[in-house]
Design a protein around this motif. Sequence first.
Motif, PDB file in Angstrom:
ATOM      1  N   VAL A  57      77.346  35.064 -38.646  1.00  0.00           N
ATOM      2  CA  VAL A  57      76.626  34.150 -38.115  1.00  0.00           C
ATOM      3  C   VAL A  57      76.492  34.231 -36.583  1.00  0.00           C
ATOM      4  CG1 VAL A  57      75.603  31.766 -37.869  1.00  0.00           C
ATOM      5  CG2 VAL A  57      76.342  32.748 -40.275  1.00  0.00           C
ATOM      6  N   GLY A  58      77.937  34.129 -36.153  1.00  0.00           N
ATOM      7  CA  GLY A  58      78.020  33.809 -34.586  1.00  0.00           C
ATOM      8  C   GLY A  58      77.457  35.284 -34.120  1.00  0.00           C
ATOM      9  N   GLU A  59      77.744  36.406 -34.637  1.00  0.00           N
ATOM     10  CA  GLU A  59      77.166  37.718 -33.870  1.00  0.00           C
ATOM     11  C   GLU A  59      75.798  37.610 -33.938  1.00  0.00           C
ATOM     12  OE1 GLU A  59      77.219  42.404 -34.578  1.00  0.00           O
ATOM     13  OE2 GLU A  59      78.555  41.163 -35.817  1.00  0.00           O
ATOM     14  N   HIS A  60      75.035  37.270 -34.992  1.00  0.00           N
ATOM     15  CA  HIS A  60      73.663  37.172 -35.108  1.00  0.00           C
ATOM     16  C   HIS A  60      73.024  36.175 -33.980  1.00  0.00           C
ATOM     17  CE1 HIS A  60      69.591  36.817 -36.741  1.00  0.00           C
ATOM     18  NE2 HIS A  60      69.492  35.586 -36.698  1.00  0.00           N
TER      19      HIS A  60
ATOM     20  N   MET B 295      73.095  34.463 -21.766  1.00  0.00           N
ATOM     21  CA  MET B 295      73.887  34.253 -22.728  1.00  0.00           C
ATOM     22  C   MET B 295      73.277  32.570 -23.051  1.00  0.00           C
ATOM     23  SD  MET B 295      75.745  36.622 -23.438  1.00  0.00           S
ATOM     24  CE  MET B 295      77.011  35.686 -24.394  1.00  0.00           C
ATOM     25  N   ILE B 296      74.102  32.060 -23.987  1.00  0.00           N
ATOM     26  CA  ILE B 296      73.771  30.856 -24.619  1.00  0.00           C
ATOM     27  C   ILE B 296      74.298  29.800 -23.324  1.00  0.00           C
ATOM     28  CG2 ILE B 296      74.268  28.938 -26.343  1.00  0.00           C
ATOM     29  CD1 ILE B 296      74.695  31.222 -28.261  1.00  0.00           C
ATOM     30  N   THR B 297      73.576  28.907 -23.364  1.00  0.00           N
ATOM     31  CA  THR B 297      73.878  28.042 -22.043  1.00  0.00           C
ATOM     32  C   THR B 297      74.815  26.667 -22.465  1.00  0.00           C
ATOM     33  OG1 THR B 297      71.861  26.562 -22.530  1.00  0.00           O
ATOM     34  CG2 THR B 297      71.591  28.288 -20.849  1.00  0.00           C
ATOM     35  N   LYS B 298      74.830  26.267 -23.718  1.00  0.00           N
ATOM     36  CA  LYS B 298      75.583  25.272 -24.159  1.00  0.00           C
ATOM     37  C   LYS B 298      75.773  25.428 -25.677  1.00  0.00           C
ATOM     38  CE  LYS B 298      76.244  20.184 -23.592  1.00  0.00           C
ATOM     39  NZ  LYS B 298      75.767  19.029 -23.014  1.00  0.00           N
ATOM     40  N   VAL B 299      77.141  24.915 -26.155  1.00  0.00           N
ATOM     41  CA  VAL B 299      77.493  24.939 -27.411  1.00  0.00           C
ATOM     42  C   VAL B 299      78.063  23.429 -27.440  1.00  0.00           C
ATOM     43  CG1 VAL B 299      78.770  25.873 -29.424  1.00  0.00           C
ATOM     44  CG2 VAL B 299      78.124  27.283 -27.670  1.00  0.00           C
ATOM     45  N   HIS B 300      77.376  22.632 -28.519  1.00  0.00           N
ATOM     46  CA  HIS B 300      77.980  21.411 -28.728  1.00  0.00           C
ATOM     47  C   HIS B 300      78.193  21.176 -30.149  1.00  0.00           C
ATOM     48  CE1 HIS B 300      78.193  16.827 -28.534  1.00  0.00           C
ATOM     49  NE2 HIS B 300      77.303  17.009 -29.189  1.00  0.00           N
ATOM     50  N   VAL B 301      79.201  20.285 -30.455  1.00  0.00           N
ATOM     51  CA  VAL B 301      79.674  20.025 -32.014  1.00  0.00           C
ATOM     52  C   VAL B 301      79.304  18.595 -32.029  1.00  0.00           C
ATOM     53  CG1 VAL B 301      81.518  19.755 -33.677  1.00  0.00           C
ATOM     54  CG2 VAL B 301      81.425  21.740 -32.005  1.00  0.00           C
ATOM     55  N   VAL B 302      78.584  18.507 -33.476  1.00  0.00           N
ATOM     56  CA  VAL B 302      78.326  17.016 -33.987  1.00  0.00           C
ATOM     57  C   VAL B 302      79.221  16.560 -35.024  1.00  0.00           C
ATOM     58  CG1 VAL B 302      76.602  15.544 -35.001  1.00  0.00           C
ATOM     59  CG2 VAL B 302      75.825  17.157 -33.153  1.00  0.00           C
ATOM     60  N   LEU B 303      79.899  15.631 -35.080  1.00  0.00           N
ATOM     61  CA  LEU B 303      81.207  15.387 -35.894  1.00  0.00           C
ATOM     62  C   LEU B 303      80.682  15.070 -37.297  1.00  0.00           C
ATOM     63  CD1 LEU B 303      83.645  13.813 -33.456  1.00  0.00           C
ATOM     64  CD2 LEU B 303      83.442  16.289 -34.086  1.00  0.00           C
ATOM     65  N   ARG B 304      79.294  14.169 -37.381  1.00  0.00           N
ATOM     66  CA  ARG B 304      79.042  13.924 -38.722  1.00  0.00           C
ATOM     67  C   ARG B 304      77.430  13.975 -38.880  1.00  0.00           C
ATOM     68  NH1 ARG B 304      79.651   7.989 -39.157  1.00  0.00           N
ATOM     69  NH2 ARG B 304      78.283   7.787 -37.340  1.00  0.00           N
TER      70      ARG B 304
ATOM     71  N   ALA C 197      70.251  36.808 -31.189  1.00  0.00           N
ATOM     72  CA  ALA C 197      68.965  36.250 -31.559  1.00  0.00           C
ATOM     73  C   ALA C 197      68.572  35.178 -30.858  1.00  0.00           C
ATOM     74  CB  ALA C 197      68.852  35.974 -32.908  1.00  0.00           C
ATOM     75  N   HIS C 198      69.638  34.383 -30.227  1.00  0.00           N
ATOM     76  CA  HIS C 198      69.227  33.305 -29.669  1.00  0.00           C
ATOM     77  C   HIS C 198      69.804  33.028 -28.347  1.00  0.00           C
ATOM     78  CE1 HIS C 198      67.437  31.675 -33.145  1.00  0.00           C
ATOM     79  NE2 HIS C 198      68.359  32.283 -33.784  1.00  0.00           N
ATOM     80  N   GLN C 199      69.694  34.226 -27.453  1.00  0.00           N
ATOM     81  CA  GLN C 199      70.299  34.161 -26.126  1.00  0.00           C
ATOM     82  C   GLN C 199      69.453  33.048 -25.114  1.00  0.00           C
ATOM     83  OE1 GLN C 199      70.523  37.687 -24.040  1.00  0.00           O
ATOM     84  NE2 GLN C 199      71.189  38.850 -25.952  1.00  0.00           N
TER      85      GLN C 199
ATOM     86  N   MET D 138      66.281  20.090 -39.935  1.00  0.00           N
ATOM     87  CA  MET D 138      65.045  21.034 -40.059  1.00  0.00           C
ATOM     88  C   MET D 138      64.246  20.979 -38.733  1.00  0.00           C
ATOM     89  SD  MET D 138      63.836  20.460 -43.862  1.00  0.00           S
ATOM     90  CE  MET D 138      62.352  21.425 -43.714  1.00  0.00           C
ATOM     91  N   LYS D 139      64.186  19.966 -37.820  1.00  0.00           N
ATOM     92  CA  LYS D 139      63.462  19.998 -36.753  1.00  0.00           C
ATOM     93  C   LYS D 139      64.165  20.749 -35.619  1.00  0.00           C
ATOM     94  CE  LYS D 139      61.503  15.122 -37.283  1.00  0.00           C
ATOM     95  NZ  LYS D 139      61.481  13.982 -36.658  1.00  0.00           N
ATOM     96  N   ALA D 140      65.085  21.533 -35.766  1.00  0.00           N
ATOM     97  CA  ALA D 140      65.713  22.323 -34.821  1.00  0.00           C
ATOM     98  C   ALA D 140      64.633  23.868 -34.907  1.00  0.00           C
ATOM     99  CB  ALA D 140      67.139  22.770 -35.259  1.00  0.00           C
ATOM    100  N   ARG D 141      64.814  24.379 -33.940  1.00  0.00           N
ATOM    101  CA  ARG D 141      64.080  25.655 -33.721  1.00  0.00           C
ATOM    102  C   ARG D 141      64.335  26.654 -34.802  1.00  0.00           C
ATOM    103  NH1 ARG D 141      64.576  30.616 -31.229  1.00  0.00           N
ATOM    104  NH2 ARG D 141      62.813  31.662 -30.420  1.00  0.00           N
ATOM    105  N   ALA D 142      65.760  26.636 -35.235  1.00  0.00           N
ATOM    106  CA  ALA D 142      66.305  27.761 -36.232  1.00  0.00           C
ATOM    107  C   ALA D 142      67.305  26.993 -36.795  1.00  0.00           C
ATOM    108  CB  ALA D 142      66.660  28.984 -35.802  1.00  0.00           C
ATOM    109  N   VAL D 143      67.439  27.013 -38.232  1.00  0.00           N
ATOM    110  CA  VAL D 143      68.751  26.533 -38.913  1.00  0.00           C
ATOM    111  C   VAL D 143      69.328  27.318 -39.650  1.00  0.00           C
ATOM    112  CG1 VAL D 143      69.293  24.508 -40.507  1.00  0.00           C
ATOM    113  CG2 VAL D 143      67.450  24.119 -38.872  1.00  0.00           C
TER     114      VAL D 143
END
Length: 261
Positions: free
Chosen positions: A131-134, A1-10, A138-140, A115-120
Amino acid sequence: MITKVHVVLRKEDIDETALADGKVAVVFDILLATSSITAALAAGARSVVPVYSAAEAEEVGRRLPDGGYELAGESEGRTITGFHPPTPLFLQTVCPGKTVILSTTNGTVALRKAMKARAVYAASLLNSPAVGEHICRAHQNETIIVICSGSSGRFCLEDFYGAGYFVHCLIEQGITAAELSDSAMAAWLFYRQYGGEGKAKEVLSSSRVGRWMAACGLEKEIDYINRHGALSVIPKLEPGPFGPEMRDMAQMKATREGKRQ
């Protein structure tokens, strides 16, 4: 499963070096850019090209076949002269079969900075469940950075709500609270307080951008944007055919899993 979810505010808080370390970025600009991108792709646009400025939009257009694209955009809330308004309902009338070149003050800038992320991916209230289900499939085992675009350096209430809804969608797919950063937890708790289209309309309409849209007669656009989970399209940033001089340019396209509606 995904190891971490983080939110950037701006978008100004995006750490591009950290994103380049294999992260997956999900960008929100609820009012308007990512909602407009979702709606345009669902309505049959070939792709949506996020750009930094009107000048860059026109340069991209010169590299595409005549009649094959539409320019849309705003700068500080005003539709750019010669461009279409970048609103979901309007774009659906002009985008089928076309490439939409989109310039906005915040959302398209956030997508380019990510854009430098592995996927955007681009997400909104319209397509967060898809998007969440995908992403969970796809990104476990990857870290997900949820990016709120904000507004000219300011925190945006509607993007924070959208991030919380997306976190909720991830939790419905099996992500646990232990895998959330404090910012992701805060967004999720906010969504739990105001979740649902009825309460969400209050959030959208009470936000600074929402109040401006209502004053401009765009309440129907807000109502459309507030349709939680109405679309299954999954916009993902992919390389674009713009030539070697524009290597940093990309386009949002619907993944094969995202059905157009």
